[in-house]
Design an enzyme around this catalytic site. Structure first.
Site, PDB file in Angstrom:
ATOM      1  N   ASN A 116       0.827  -1.254   0.120  1.00  0.00           N
ATOM      2  CA  ASN A 116      -0.184   0.039   0.108  1.00  0.00           C
ATOM      3  C   ASN A 116       0.925   1.266  -0.188  1.00  0.00           C
ATOM      4  O   ASN A 116       2.074   1.276   0.655  1.00  0.00           O
ATOM      5  CB  ASN A 116      -1.120  -0.154   1.188  1.00  0.00           C
ATOM      6  CG  ASN A 116      -0.343   0.764   2.407  1.00  0.00           C
ATOM      7  OD1 ASN A 116      -0.368   1.944   2.454  1.00  0.00           O
ATOM      8  ND2 ASN A 116       0.191  -0.033   3.197  1.00  0.00           N
ATOM      9  N   PHE A 120      -1.679   8.338   4.103  1.00  0.00           N
ATOM     10  CA  PHE A 120      -2.536   9.007   5.288  1.00  0.00           C
ATOM     11  C   PHE A 120      -3.630   9.656   4.575  1.00  0.00           C
ATOM     12  O   PHE A 120      -4.030  10.983   5.141  1.00  0.00           O
ATOM     13  CB  PHE A 120      -1.521   9.870   5.982  1.00  0.00           C
ATOM     14  CG  PHE A 120      -0.422   9.483   6.554  1.00  0.00           C
ATOM     15  CD1 PHE A 120      -0.580   8.141   6.835  1.00  0.00           C
ATOM     16  CD2 PHE A 120       0.588  10.177   7.026  1.00  0.00           C
ATOM     17  CE1 PHE A 120       0.657   7.446   7.829  1.00  0.00           C
ATOM     18  CE2 PHE A 120       1.527   9.777   8.068  1.00  0.00           C
ATOM     19  CZ  PHE A 120       1.550   8.406   8.352  1.00  0.00           C
ATOM     20  N   SER A 180       5.829   5.069   8.633  1.00  0.00           N
ATOM     21  CA  SER A 180       4.950   4.915   7.244  1.00  0.00           C
ATOM     22  C   SER A 180       5.962   5.361   6.223  1.00  0.00           C
ATOM     23  O   SER A 180       6.584   6.468   6.194  1.00  0.00           O
ATOM     24  CB  SER A 180       3.642   5.921   7.285  1.00  0.00           C
ATOM     25  OG  SER A 180       3.315   5.723   5.822  1.00  0.00           O
ATOM     26  N   ASN A 182       5.195   5.852   3.207  1.00  0.00           N
ATOM     27  CA  ASN A 182       4.170   6.538   2.220  1.00  0.00           C
ATOM     28  C   ASN A 182       4.270   7.996   2.362  1.00  0.00           C
ATOM     29  O   ASN A 182       3.378   8.772   1.592  1.00  0.00           O
ATOM     30  CB  ASN A 182       3.003   5.883   1.994  1.00  0.00           C
ATOM     31  CG  ASN A 182       3.042   4.405   1.659  1.00  0.00           C
ATOM     32  OD1 ASN A 182       3.945   4.131   1.145  1.00  0.00           O
ATOM     33  ND2 ASN A 182       2.327   3.722   2.622  1.00  0.00           N
ATOM     34  N   THR A 183       4.638   8.605   3.272  1.00  0.00           N
ATOM     35  CA  THR A 183       4.822  10.153   3.362  1.00  0.00           C
ATOM     36  C   THR A 183       6.334  10.608   3.426  1.00  0.00           C
ATOM     37  O   THR A 183       7.197  10.056   4.219  1.00  0.00           O
ATOM     38  CB  THR A 183       4.194  10.628   4.777  1.00  0.00           C
ATOM     39  OG1 THR A 183       2.932  10.357   4.835  1.00  0.00           O
ATOM     40  CG2 THR A 183       4.046  12.013   5.222  1.00  0.00           C
ATOM     41  N   LYS A 222       5.579   4.115  16.992  1.00  0.00           N
ATOM     42  CA  LYS A 222       5.275   3.015  15.943  1.00  0.00           C
ATOM     43  C   LYS A 222       6.672   3.030  15.214  1.00  0.00           C
ATOM     44  O   LYS A 222       6.802   4.003  14.438  1.00  0.00           O
ATOM     45  CB  LYS A 222       4.153   3.019  15.357  1.00  0.00           C
ATOM     46  CG  LYS A 222       3.979   1.770  14.299  1.00  0.00           C
ATOM     47  CD  LYS A 222       2.308   1.690  13.927  1.00  0.00           C
ATOM     48  CE  LYS A 222       2.341   0.795  12.918  1.00  0.00           C
ATOM     49  NZ  LYS A 222       0.852   0.346  12.376  1.00  0.00           N
ATOM     50  N   ASN A 251       5.793  -1.517  11.510  1.00  0.00           N
ATOM     51  CA  ASN A 251       4.963  -1.067  10.360  1.00  0.00           C
ATOM     52  C   ASN A 251       5.164  -1.937   9.450  1.00  0.00           C
ATOM     53  O   ASN A 251       5.738  -2.968   9.144  1.00  0.00           O
ATOM     54  CB  ASN A 251       5.462   0.399  10.184  1.00  0.00           C
ATOM     55  CG  ASN A 251       4.120   1.358   9.516  1.00  0.00           C
ATOM     56  OD1 ASN A 251       3.528   0.889   8.753  1.00  0.00           O
ATOM     57  ND2 ASN A 251       3.972   2.340  10.052  1.00  0.00           N
TER      58      ASN A 251
HETATM   59  C1  LIG Z   1      -3.693  -0.460   3.712  1.00  0.00           C
HETATM   60  C2  LIG Z   1      -2.965  -0.341   4.766  1.00  0.00           C
HETATM   61  C3  LIG Z   1      -2.712   0.698   5.394  1.00  0.00           C
HETATM   62  C4  LIG Z   1      -2.048   1.197   6.549  1.00  0.00           C
HETATM   63  N1  LIG Z   1      -1.976   2.447   6.941  1.00  0.00           N
HETATM   64  C5  LIG Z   1      -1.433   2.673   8.449  1.00  0.00           C
HETATM   65  C6  LIG Z   1      -1.563   3.972   8.863  1.00  0.00           C
HETATM   66  O1  LIG Z   1      -2.189   4.794   8.501  1.00  0.00           O
HETATM   67  N2  LIG Z   1      -0.764   3.967  10.204  1.00  0.00           N
HETATM   68  C7  LIG Z   1       0.039   3.315  10.405  1.00  0.00           C
HETATM   69  O2  LIG Z   1       0.628   3.198  11.524  1.00  0.00           O
HETATM   70  N3  LIG Z   1      -0.014   1.855   9.966  1.00  0.00           N
HETATM   71  C8  LIG Z   1      -0.713   1.744   8.850  1.00  0.00           C
HETATM   72  N4  LIG Z   1      -0.522   0.466   8.209  1.00  0.00           N
HETATM   73  C9  LIG Z   1       0.517  -0.479   8.890  1.00  0.00           C
HETATM   74  C10 LIG Z   1      -0.457  -1.566   9.731  1.00  0.00           C
HETATM   75  O3  LIG Z   1      -0.994  -0.928  10.779  1.00  0.00           O
HETATM   76  C11 LIG Z   1       0.612  -2.700  10.147  1.00  0.00           C
HETATM   77  O4  LIG Z   1       1.526  -2.129  10.943  1.00  0.00           O
HETATM   78  C12 LIG Z   1       1.231  -3.611   9.093  1.00  0.00           C
HETATM   79  O5  LIG Z   1       0.491  -3.684   7.839  1.00  0.00           O
HETATM   80  C13 LIG Z   1       1.619  -4.728   9.573  1.00  0.00           C
HETATM   81  O6  LIG Z   1       0.806  -5.767   9.988  1.00  0.00           O
HETATM   82  P1  LIG Z   1       0.070  -6.713   8.922  1.00  0.00           P
HETATM   83  O7  LIG Z   1       1.026  -7.933   8.421  1.00  0.00           O
HETATM   84  O8  LIG Z   1      -0.795  -7.651   9.826  1.00  0.00           O
HETATM   85  O9  LIG Z   1      -0.743  -5.882   8.004  1.00  0.00           O
HETATM   86  C14 LIG Z   1      -1.203   0.055   7.144  1.00  0.00           C
HETATM   87  C15 LIG Z   1      -1.086  -1.098   6.426  1.00  0.00           C
HETATM   88  C16 LIG Z   1      -1.767  -1.287   5.340  1.00  0.00           C
HETATM   89  C17 LIG Z   1      -2.013  -2.864   4.580  1.00  0.00           C
END
Ligand SMILES: Cc1cc2nc3c(=O)[nH]c(=O)nc-3n(C[C@H](O)[C@H](O)[C@H](O)COP(=O)(O)O)c2cc1C
Length: 341
Positions: A116, A120, A180, A182-183, A222, A251
């Site tokens: 992804n 934000f 993140s 992505n920023t 985080k 993350n």
């Molecule tokens: C589509 C998507 C959007 C996410 N957006 C955020 C976010 O806005 N803020 C954040 O701290 N982590 C974000 N994450 C990260 C997740 O909270 C998590 O830390 C990461 O995906 C690893 O966990 P997982 O393997 O269970 O997905 C996002 C993950 C995905 C897949």
């Protein structure tokens, strides 16, 4: 198994033919609707709850919804009804922002993974705070805060302070997202001097808010999985120095090693799900060794089963969160983690 957990495998092929972000929006709407009709709990197995005392809070159980799934705090009650003991909403920025151009969310089902680059997208922290004022749930609610994409890193502290102040009253804990991918430049805030300045300012504000509201609310950080040993040591040093209340590890990753050769490998963004599992567990282990005793860790990254959750707990996490696992396994994952994690 609950009705909804039984239905998910039937709906999944149809959902997976849909654009990933549209499927996410659709399922969130369905979750809210099903919850309002009382359908989320139909046939739900009674799992004995094992509450966790952590961060000065009582979590109904150790499983949380990771940030990003409910960016705008629109379905907290529904997530709680599904069985989650805590829900981390956000990331929320001071001003609303649309995020990156679409498409920006991709599935790699062969790897139980997502990429992804949402960037934000969120309605702004004040909208989420208004929603949370009305929340009616047993679940612990964390508010994950970030900076707007057009706020330069030199001014990032101001955005995070605004987020902390806005969220303090309605949040049970606050998560500071500096990881993140992505920023642009956000992860540079993990550099030792930047993170020290940011956290010192946040800890000072936390102390004054605690006085104002008569209640201390924990502030967690985080972090990314893409940190080397030296960076992890530097971060842990700062966290210990400034008595950070907890760490959320991790993350998404910018590494593509685990999905090399996949058609979507070159898509920019953060990779989550199974490919990040091992690295995230290693980072948890490293922080467990380095953090002051008693500093809680929330383990997140690649949990697709109760066994995966147990690995995170064994590595030193007190609580766990899932995101991608829910996409690939559906609500049955909640039961699996609560029973076997
Ligand atoms: C589509 C998507 C959007 C996410 N957006 C955020 C976010 O806005 N803020 C954040 O701290 N982590 C974000 N994450 C990260 C997740 O909270 C998590 O830390 C990461 O995906 C690893 O966990 P997982 O393997 O269970 O997905 C996002 C993950 C995905 C897949």
């Amino acid at each position: 198994m609950s009705l909804i957990a039984n239905l998910y495998p039937l709906m999944k092929p149809w959902l997976f033919r849909m654009d990933a972000e549209r499927a996410h929006e659709w399922t969130t709407r369905m979750m809210r609707l099903s919850h309002s009709l009382g359908l989320l709990t139909v046939g739900q197995e009674k799992i004995p709850q094992k509450p966790v005392e952590c961060l000065g809070l009582r979590f109904p159980n150790m499983l949380g919804l990771a940030a990003g799934m409910d960016k705008s705090a629109s379905a907290v009650e529904a997530w709680s009804a599904l069985g989650f003991g805590f829900v981390e909403v956000g990331t929320l920025t001071p001003r609303p922002q649309p995020g990156n151009p679409k498409p920006r969310l991709f599935r790699l089902p062969e790897h139980d993974a997502l990429i992804n680059r949402m960037g934000f997208n969120n309605p702004g922290i004040h909208v989420a705070v208004k929603r949370l004022e009305k929340r009616r749930t047993q679940a612990v609610v964390g508010v994950n805060i970030g900076k707007n994409f057009d706020t330069p890193n030199e001014d990032a502290v101001k955005d995070y302070l605004l987020g902390l102040k806005a969220a303090y009253r309605v949040a049970d804990y606050i998560a500071v997202n500096i990881s993140s991918p992505n920023t642009k430049g956000l992860r540079d805030l993990q550099a030792e001097d930047s993170i020290r300045a940011l956290l010192a300012a946040l800890k000072t504000e936390q102390a004054s808010l605690a006085k104002e509201y008569g209640q201390m609310k924990p502030v967690l950080v985080k972090i990314a999985p893409d940190l080397d040993g030296q960076q992890i040591e530097a971060l842990a040093r700062v966290f210990n120095e400034l008595a950070v209340d907890g760490v959320i590890a991790t993350n998404t990753t910018i590494s593509r090693e685990a999905v090399a050769g996949h058609a979507l490998e070159k898509e920019a963004g953060g990779l989550s799900g199974a490919p990040v599992k091992e690295r995230s567990t290693q980072v948890i282990q490293a922080f467990r060794m380095l953090l002051k005793e008693g500093t809680p860790i929330i383990g997140v990254g690649g949990i697709l089963s109760g066994v995966d959750a147990k690995e995170k707990l064994n590595a030193g996490a007190q609580l766990v969160q899932v995101y991608s696992g829910l996409v690939f396994r559906g609500p049955a994952l909640v039961t699996d983690v609560l029973k076997n994690g």
